[in-house]
Design an enzyme around this catalytic site. Structure first.
Site, PDB file in Angstrom:
ATOM      1  N   ASP A  28      79.393  46.666  29.878  1.00 48.79           N
ATOM      2  CA  ASP A  28      78.570  47.871  29.968  1.00 48.79           C
ATOM      3  C   ASP A  28      79.349  49.026  30.606  1.00 48.79           C
ATOM      4  O   ASP A  28      80.214  48.803  31.464  1.00 48.79           O
ATOM      5  CB  ASP A  28      77.319  47.543  30.812  1.00 48.79           C
ATOM      6  CG  ASP A  28      76.215  48.566  30.612  1.00 48.79           C
ATOM      7  OD1 ASP A  28      76.345  49.426  29.725  1.00 48.79           O
ATOM      8  OD2 ASP A  28      75.225  48.502  31.357  1.00 48.79           O
ATOM      9  N   GLY A  31      79.873  54.312  27.591  1.00 52.01           N
ATOM     10  CA  GLY A  31      79.389  55.678  27.427  1.00 52.01           C
ATOM     11  C   GLY A  31      79.640  56.506  28.678  1.00 52.01           C
ATOM     12  O   GLY A  31      80.140  57.640  28.597  1.00 52.01           O
ATOM     13  N   ARG A  32      79.342  55.932  29.851  1.00 56.60           N
ATOM     14  CA  ARG A  32      79.562  56.673  31.106  1.00 56.60           C
ATOM     15  C   ARG A  32      81.041  56.939  31.347  1.00 56.60           C
ATOM     16  O   ARG A  32      81.433  57.983  31.855  1.00 56.60           O
ATOM     17  CB  ARG A  32      78.938  55.906  32.287  1.00 56.60           C
ATOM     18  CG  ARG A  32      77.463  56.209  32.466  1.00 56.60           C
ATOM     19  CD  ARG A  32      76.771  55.182  33.306  1.00 56.60           C
ATOM     20  NE  ARG A  32      76.576  53.950  32.560  1.00 56.60           N
ATOM     21  CZ  ARG A  32      76.264  52.784  33.117  1.00 56.60           C
ATOM     22  NH1 ARG A  32      76.130  52.694  34.429  1.00 56.60           N
ATOM     23  NH2 ARG A  32      76.071  51.720  32.374  1.00 56.60           N
ATOM     24  N   ARG A  41      81.266  59.377  23.173  1.00 54.94           N
ATOM     25  CA  ARG A  41      80.948  57.987  23.549  1.00 54.94           C
ATOM     26  C   ARG A  41      81.776  56.980  22.745  1.00 54.94           C
ATOM     27  O   ARG A  41      82.158  55.938  23.252  1.00 54.94           O
ATOM     28  CB  ARG A  41      79.459  57.719  23.325  1.00 54.94           C
ATOM     29  CG  ARG A  41      78.546  58.474  24.281  1.00 54.94           C
ATOM     30  CD  ARG A  41      77.077  58.230  23.910  1.00 54.94           C
ATOM     31  NE  ARG A  41      76.741  56.820  23.944  1.00 54.94           N
ATOM     32  CZ  ARG A  41      76.418  56.154  25.052  1.00 54.94           C
ATOM     33  NH1 ARG A  41      76.361  56.781  26.203  1.00 54.94           N
ATOM     34  NH2 ARG A  41      76.129  54.871  25.002  1.00 54.94           N
ATOM     35  N   HIS A  45      83.845  53.339  23.599  1.00 55.33           N
ATOM     36  CA  HIS A  45      83.774  52.036  22.926  1.00 55.33           C
ATOM     37  C   HIS A  45      85.170  51.591  22.468  1.00 55.33           C
ATOM     38  O   HIS A  45      85.507  50.410  22.553  1.00 55.33           O
ATOM     39  CB  HIS A  45      82.815  52.103  21.732  1.00 55.33           C
ATOM     40  CG  HIS A  45      81.382  52.343  22.131  1.00 55.33           C
ATOM     41  ND1 HIS A  45      80.771  51.655  23.149  1.00 55.33           N
ATOM     42  CD2 HIS A  45      80.445  53.201  21.650  1.00 55.33           C
ATOM     43  CE1 HIS A  45      79.509  52.077  23.269  1.00 55.33           C
ATOM     44  NE2 HIS A  45      79.302  53.021  22.383  1.00 55.33           N
ATOM     45  N   ASN A  76      70.368  47.671  20.225  1.00 58.08           N
ATOM     46  CA  ASN A  76      71.313  48.782  20.063  1.00 58.08           C
ATOM     47  C   ASN A  76      71.115  49.566  18.763  1.00 58.08           C
ATOM     48  O   ASN A  76      71.666  50.653  18.590  1.00 58.08           O
ATOM     49  CB  ASN A  76      72.768  48.294  20.148  1.00 58.08           C
ATOM     50  CG  ASN A  76      73.208  47.947  21.555  1.00 58.08           C
ATOM     51  OD1 ASN A  76      74.091  47.117  21.772  1.00 58.08           O
ATOM     52  ND2 ASN A  76      72.589  48.585  22.562  1.00 58.08           N
ATOM     53  N   LEU A 203      69.800  41.388  32.781  1.00 60.51           N
ATOM     54  CA  LEU A 203      70.366  40.486  31.768  1.00 60.51           C
ATOM     55  C   LEU A 203      70.302  41.103  30.373  1.00 60.51           C
ATOM     56  O   LEU A 203      71.035  40.697  29.475  1.00 60.51           O
ATOM     57  CB  LEU A 203      69.613  39.155  31.746  1.00 60.51           C
ATOM     58  CG  LEU A 203      70.001  38.127  32.813  1.00 60.51           C
ATOM     59  CD1 LEU A 203      69.226  36.839  32.582  1.00 60.51           C
ATOM     60  CD2 LEU A 203      71.500  37.829  32.779  1.00 60.51           C
TER      61      LEU A 203
HETATM   62  C1  FPP Z   1      77.645  49.190  26.579  1.00 60.95           C
HETATM   63  O1  FPP Z   1      78.109  50.440  26.979  1.00 60.95           O
HETATM   64  C2  FPP Z   1      78.477  48.681  25.516  1.00 60.95           C
HETATM   65  C3  FPP Z   1      78.065  48.446  24.258  1.00 60.95           C
HETATM   66  C4  FPP Z   1      76.692  48.709  23.791  1.00 60.95           C
HETATM   67  C5  FPP Z   1      78.976  47.959  23.250  1.00 60.95           C
HETATM   68  C6  FPP Z   1      80.073  47.081  23.740  1.00 60.95           C
HETATM   69  C7  FPP Z   1      81.159  47.205  22.790  1.00 60.95           C
HETATM   70  C8  FPP Z   1      82.467  47.172  23.071  1.00 60.95           C
HETATM   71  C9  FPP Z   1      83.022  46.826  24.372  1.00 60.95           C
HETATM   72  C10 FPP Z   1      83.441  47.500  22.038  1.00 60.95           C
HETATM   73  C11 FPP Z   1      83.163  46.839  20.769  1.00 60.95           C
HETATM   74  C12 FPP Z   1      83.807  45.545  20.668  1.00 60.95           C
HETATM   75  C13 FPP Z   1      83.662  44.834  19.559  1.00 60.95           C
HETATM   76  C14 FPP Z   1      84.396  43.569  19.364  1.00 60.95           C
HETATM   77  C15 FPP Z   1      82.743  45.305  18.537  1.00 60.95           C
HETATM   78  P1  FPP Z   1      77.112  51.661  26.852  1.00 60.95           P
HETATM   79  O2  FPP Z   1      77.426  52.363  25.587  1.00 60.95           O
HETATM   80  O3  FPP Z   1      75.713  51.188  26.973  1.00 60.95           O
HETATM   81  O4  FPP Z   1      77.552  52.503  28.080  1.00 60.95           O
HETATM   82  P2  FPP Z   1      76.614  53.385  28.993  1.00 60.95           P
HETATM   83  O5  FPP Z   1      75.564  52.481  29.590  1.00 60.95           O
HETATM   84  O6  FPP Z   1      77.547  53.929  30.019  1.00 60.95           O
HETATM   85  O7  FPP Z   1      76.030  54.442  28.111  1.00 60.95           O
END
Ligand code: FPP
Length: 253
Positions: A28, A31-32, A41, A45, A76, A203
């Site tokens: 997680d 995005g931040r 964003r 990723h 998502n 979780l």
């Molecule tokens: C959460 O960060 C992350 C995700 C929803 C996606 C996780 C994906 C990756 C690490 C890369 C992709 C990897 C593969 C193998 C597809 P967030 O976007 O919710 O961050 P935030 O809470 O700061 O907005």
């Protein structure tokens, strides 16, 4: 690794383990991480994929044999279409770019989650990655994609009902072990350690069945900054804890 996981719910007794052998991660904070740098964003990723590569490399060096990562949840889909499409593109690029190396290195890939709803090219790629690595057993990489814990449990329940209806399973034989065999993690021991990055304490529908006895470690590090040292710190925290699996500490006797 020879240690068998302690049975999750049968009162295995207190023990301090050298493990963990199975680490699950809620990646997680992408995005931040990007926002803080004035970047889109999607760049967060992309850097998240690099952090995943570092982690897949570091994990076996630290004695981990199973790594399960949360890459895309059934929730998502609520994100903007462009972000959803970027995440699908990243999965595709990751598998296309890393599959032959992971295969050579003895990694078995499994993609957990709902296959329906995945674009045909991604579903085919995922099938190919699983097929081409199915003989490997040095390290297990489980990518939860289009995954939700409740949906997985529901799918497992349907499979169990189906097996009962077809006379392949007697109702009285449907115990925890048999039920676990219908989950996406069939054959994989429960996670010992579940890490969530970015300072969130939830979780979020990840491994609801399997994480019943996992030690939870929360770190403020944003996923794109995660590296071997963060993983080592989480493992050190895991090792400092006492796992009792519902039993009492020996010191209490
Ligand atoms: C959460 O960060 C992350 C995700 C929803 C996606 C996780 C994906 C990756 C690490 C890369 C992709 C990897 C593969 C193998 C597809 P967030 O976007 O919710 O961050 P935030 O809470 O700061 O907005």
């Amino acid at each position: 690794m020879s240690r068998e996981p302690a049975p999750a719910s049968e009162g295995a007794g207190a023990e301090r383990l050298p493990g963990p052998q199975h680490v699950a991660i809620i990646m997680d904070g992408n995005g931040r991480w990007a926002n803080a740098r004035g970047l889109p964003r999607a760049v967060g990723h992309e850097r998240g994929v690099e952090a995943l590569r570092r982690t897949v490399e570091a994990a076996p060096e630290l004695g981990i044999r199973y790594l399960t990562v949360f890459s895309f949840s059934t929730e998502n889909w609520r994100r903007p279409a462009a972000e959803v499409s970027a995440l699908f593109g990243l999965l595709k690029a990751y598998v296309q770019r890393d599959l032959s190396r992971l295969k050579r290195e003895g990694v078995r890939i499994r993609v957990m989650g709902k296959r329906e709803g995945l674009p045909a090219d991604i579903a085919e790629l995922v099938d190919k990655a699983e097929r081409e690595t199915e003989a490997n057993s040095d390290f297990y990489l489980n990518i939860a994609f289009n995954y939700g814990g409740r949906e997985e449990i529901l799918r497992a329940a349907r499979k169990a009902c189906d097996a009962i209806q077809h006379g392949e399973l007697a109702v009285e034989n449907l115990d925890e072990k048999a039920f676990a065999g219908f989950l996406d993690t069939d054959g994989i021991p429960d996670p010992d350690l579940l890490i969530r990055t970015s300072g969130e304490y939830r979780l979020s529908n990840f491994l609801l069945w399997q994480a019943a006895y996992a030690e939870l470690v929360f770190t403020d590090v944003l996923w794109p900054d995660f590296d071997k040292s963060t993983l080592e710190q989480s493992i050190a925290e895991f090792r400092s804890r006492e796992r009792r699996f519902g039993a009492v500490s020996p010191e209490a006797n």
